[in-house]
Design a protein around this motif. Structure first.
Motif, short mmCIF file in Angstrom:
data_model
loop_
_atom_site.label_atom_id
_atom_site.label_comp_id
_atom_site.label_asym_id
_atom_site.label_seq_id
_atom_site.Cartn_x
_atom_site.Cartn_y
_atom_site.Cartn_z
N LEU A 88 0.93 -1.23 -0.09
CA LEU A 88 -0.13 -0.05 -0.05
C LEU A 88 0.65 1.08 -0.11
CD1 LEU A 88 -3.24 0.92 -0.03
CD2 LEU A 88 -2.80 1.05 2.52
N ARG A 89 1.98 1.19 0.94
CA ARG A 89 2.97 2.30 0.95
C ARG A 89 3.96 2.35 -0.45
NH1 ARG A 89 5.55 1.84 6.83
NH2 ARG A 89 6.27 0.00 5.70
N GLY A 90 3.94 1.24 -1.05
CA GLY A 90 4.88 1.11 -2.16
C GLY A 90 6.20 0.54 -1.49
N SER A 91 6.36 -0.82 -1.67
CA SER A 91 7.42 -1.65 -1.00
C SER A 91 8.81 -1.08 -1.55
CB SER A 91 7.34 -3.04 -1.21
OG SER A 91 7.17 -3.31 -2.54
N ASP A 92 9.83 -1.17 -0.73
CA ASP A 92 11.12 -0.85 -1.22
C ASP A 92 11.86 -2.03 -1.72
OD1 ASP A 92 13.52 0.43 -1.41
OD2 ASP A 92 13.85 0.71 0.84
N GLU A 93 11.63 -1.83 -2.96
CA GLU A 93 12.32 -3.04 -3.73
C GLU A 93 13.78 -2.66 -3.99
OE1 GLU A 93 11.63 -5.77 -4.82
OE2 GLU A 93 9.42 -6.02 -4.79
N ALA A 94 14.31 -1.22 -3.73
CA ALA A 94 15.43 -0.88 -3.98
C ALA A 94 16.64 -1.45 -2.89
CB ALA A 94 15.62 0.61 -4.06
N VAL A 95 16.16 -2.14 -1.79
CA VAL A 95 16.93 -2.69 -0.51
C VAL A 95 16.66 -4.07 -0.29
CG1 VAL A 95 17.74 -2.26 1.71
CG2 VAL A 95 17.07 -0.16 0.20
N LEU A 96 17.56 -4.91 -0.18
CA LEU A 96 17.30 -6.24 0.03
C LEU A 96 18.22 -6.67 1.33
CD1 LEU A 96 16.49 -9.18 -0.64
CD2 LEU A 96 18.87 -9.49 -1.50
N ASN A 97 17.18 -6.55 2.47
CA ASN A 97 17.90 -6.78 3.97
C ASN A 97 18.12 -8.43 4.10
OD1 ASN A 97 17.81 -4.27 5.10
ND2 ASN A 97 15.65 -4.24 4.18
N LEU A 98 19.18 -8.71 4.35
CA LEU A 98 19.65 -10.14 4.50
C LEU A 98 20.42 -10.52 5.73
CD1 LEU A 98 20.23 -13.14 2.95
CD2 LEU A 98 22.24 -12.02 2.08
N THR A 99 20.03 -11.30 6.38
CA THR A 99 20.71 -11.73 7.68
C THR A 99 21.65 -13.18 7.36
OG1 THR A 99 20.43 -12.64 9.94
CG2 THR A 99 18.29 -13.00 8.42
N VAL A 100 22.68 -13.22 7.86
CA VAL A 100 23.57 -14.38 7.38
C VAL A 100 24.65 -14.53 8.72
CG1 VAL A 100 23.52 -13.96 5.07
CG2 VAL A 100 25.41 -12.89 6.32
N GLY A 101 25.00 -15.73 8.78
CA GLY A 101 25.97 -16.05 9.68
C GLY A 101 27.34 -15.72 9.14
N SER A 102 28.39 -15.50 10.26
CA SER A 102 29.66 -15.01 9.87
C SER A 102 30.52 -15.96 9.12
CB SER A 102 30.46 -14.70 11.13
OG SER A 102 30.75 -16.11 11.83
N VAL A 103 30.56 -17.14 9.14
CA VAL A 103 31.37 -17.93 7.89
C VAL A 103 30.80 -17.57 6.52
CG1 VAL A 103 31.80 -20.50 7.41
CG2 VAL A 103 32.01 -19.70 9.52
N PHE A 104 29.41 -17.89 6.54
CA PHE A 104 28.71 -17.62 5.10
C PHE A 104 29.16 -16.09 4.59
CE2 PHE A 104 25.62 -16.60 1.85
CZ PHE A 104 25.69 -17.66 1.18
N ALA A 105 29.13 -15.35 5.37
CA ALA A 105 29.43 -13.77 5.21
C ALA A 105 30.51 -13.71 4.51
CB ALA A 105 29.08 -12.89 6.21
N SER A 106 31.84 -14.02 5.42
CA SER A 106 33.17 -14.07 5.25
C SER A 106 33.78 -14.93 4.52
CB SER A 106 33.86 -13.95 6.65
OG SER A 106 33.92 -15.36 7.31
N ARG A 107 33.25 -16.13 4.37
CA ARG A 107 34.14 -17.14 3.36
C ARG A 107 33.38 -17.34 2.14
NH1 ARG A 107 38.83 -17.09 5.93
NH2 ARG A 107 38.36 -16.80 8.12
N TRP A 108 32.50 -16.78 1.75
CA TRP A 108 31.61 -17.15 0.50
C TRP A 108 30.97 -15.76 0.16
CZ3 TRP A 108 27.01 -16.97 -2.38
CH2 TRP A 108 27.10 -17.70 -3.46
N LEU A 109 29.90 -15.12 0.75
CA LEU A 109 29.39 -14.13 0.00
C LEU A 109 30.12 -12.89 -0.19
CD1 LEU A 109 26.34 -13.25 -0.60
CD2 LEU A 109 26.17 -12.40 1.66
N ILE A 110 30.97 -12.60 0.85
CA ILE A 110 31.53 -11.13 0.73
C ILE A 110 32.27 -10.98 -0.74
CG2 ILE A 110 33.69 -11.69 1.84
CD1 ILE A 110 31.55 -8.58 2.35
N TRP A 111 32.81 -12.34 -1.04
CA TRP A 111 33.80 -12.12 -2.29
C TRP A 111 32.99 -12.46 -3.57
CZ3 TRP A 111 38.26 -10.97 -0.50
CH2 TRP A 111 38.68 -11.23 0.64
N ARG A 112 31.66 -12.44 -3.38
CA ARG A 112 30.86 -12.54 -4.53
C ARG A 112 29.68 -11.68 -4.74
NH1 ARG A 112 32.62 -17.36 -2.77
NH2 ARG A 112 33.51 -18.41 -4.48
N ILE A 113 29.51 -10.76 -3.65
CA ILE A 113 28.21 -10.12 -3.68
C ILE A 113 28.32 -9.06 -4.66
CG2 ILE A 113 28.83 -8.50 -2.07
CD1 ILE A 113 25.31 -9.93 -2.21
#
Length: 303
Positions: A88-113
């Motif tokens: 109704l307000r117009g969802s924010d499609e410009a921001v993806l809020n993602l929660t992850v653990g430290s290993v996935f973030a530091s060993r995989w995601l940060i190098w590919r995001i």
């Protein structure tokens, strides 16, 4: 005509939050009222319904079996309301809020995001990196990556990868390892947070079960990885998480024998939440990037 809602919506929301979290304080924070007001919401709701909704225990409030049975419907209903209001307000499609653990973030995601943002420059990714399992139905969280067996209440879970695992270590440590029984001669790094089973791997490779594995202990999985890279010992790691370090030679897989565990990395979203364009884009990217991140990697043996 009788009201279809015999208890106020705020009271219903309080019931849902307390049932999910097991305490009054989270509901008070989210609703912007006092703990006493939440307690009154629960008491009056029980009076109007003519039944107990919670068991009062020393460990906190526990939903009764009747409430527990309908809790997924309540959670999905409030999630749908939040999404409806967002639309109704117009969802924010410009921001993806993602929660992850430290290993996935530091060993995989940060190098590919950056690959994702290059494909979708209109979507900003905001990471909430934490070891805690956050409430995925919160309006400020779009999705999460969780490690486990995919059986969490109130969420849709799609397997991303990470089921295969095996020991890894730095090349100088690997030179001491000719056979799995040689693990008795080197430190074995213990990650207190891991779900990976040394026992399952030992049984599959035929390692003497009497051999005692000893070495440094870490309460943070990312630090355990750094310990392995810095030649402190051998670590049991998911192939998906060790792939980059193996590829560039910081780590090797001394026995080149992986086992497949019941756990893995899962993309999780709240049940009842509509699938947004940004979420579809992220899911599609994961489906392509995860296989590509391990395709072509060879099992490296002793350096």
């Amino acid at each position: 005509m009788a009201s279809p809602f015999p208890i106020p919506l705020n009271a219903l929301r309080a019931i849902e939050i307390v049932a999910r979290r097991g305490a009054l304080a989270p509901a008070a924070d989210e609703l912007g009222v006092t703990i006493g007001a939440v307690s009154q919401h629960l008491r009056r709701a029980e009076e109007r319904l003519g039944m107990d909704l919670f068991e009062r225990t020393a460990a906190g409030l526990r939903p009764t079996p009747a409430l527990k049975a309908v809790l997924p419907q309540l959670t999905a209903g409030f999630t749908a309301l939040q999404d409806g209001l967002g639309s109704l307000r117009g969802s924010d499609e410009a921001v993806l809020n993602l929660t992850v653990g430290s290993v996935f973030a530091s060993r995989w995601l940060i190098w590919r995001i950056n690959k994702f943002t290059m494909l979708h420059p209109d979507i900003e990714v905001r990471l909430n990196v934490t070891g805690a399992i956050l409430d995925i139905s919160r309006p400020d969280i779009d999705c999460g990556i969780r490690y486990g067996q995919g059986q969490w209440p109130g969420v849709n879970a799609e397997l991303v990868g990470g089921g295969a695992y095996q020991p890894v270590c730095a090349p100088p440590v690997a030179r001491l390892l000719k056979h799995p029984d040689d693990l008795a001669r080197v430190p074995v790094i213990r990650d207190e947070t891991t779900m990976l089973s040394w026992d399952a791997w030992r049984a599959e490779v035929g390692m003497d079960p009497a051999i005692l594995l000893t070495g440094p202990t870490y309460s943070d999985a990312s630090l355990a990885f750094d310990a392995a890279i810095s030649e402190q010992g051998v670590l049991m790691a998911a192939d998906m998480m060790s792939a980059d370090a193996v590829s560039d030679g910081r780590l090797v897989r001394p026995f080149a024998h992986a086992v497949e565990g019941p756990q893995g990395y899962w993309l999780v979203t709240a049940k009842g939440r509509r699938e947004s364009r940004k979420l579809r884009a992220f899911r599609d990217w994961l489906r392509q990037e995860v296989p590509a991140s391990t395709r072509g990697y060879v099992h490296q043996s002793r350096g």
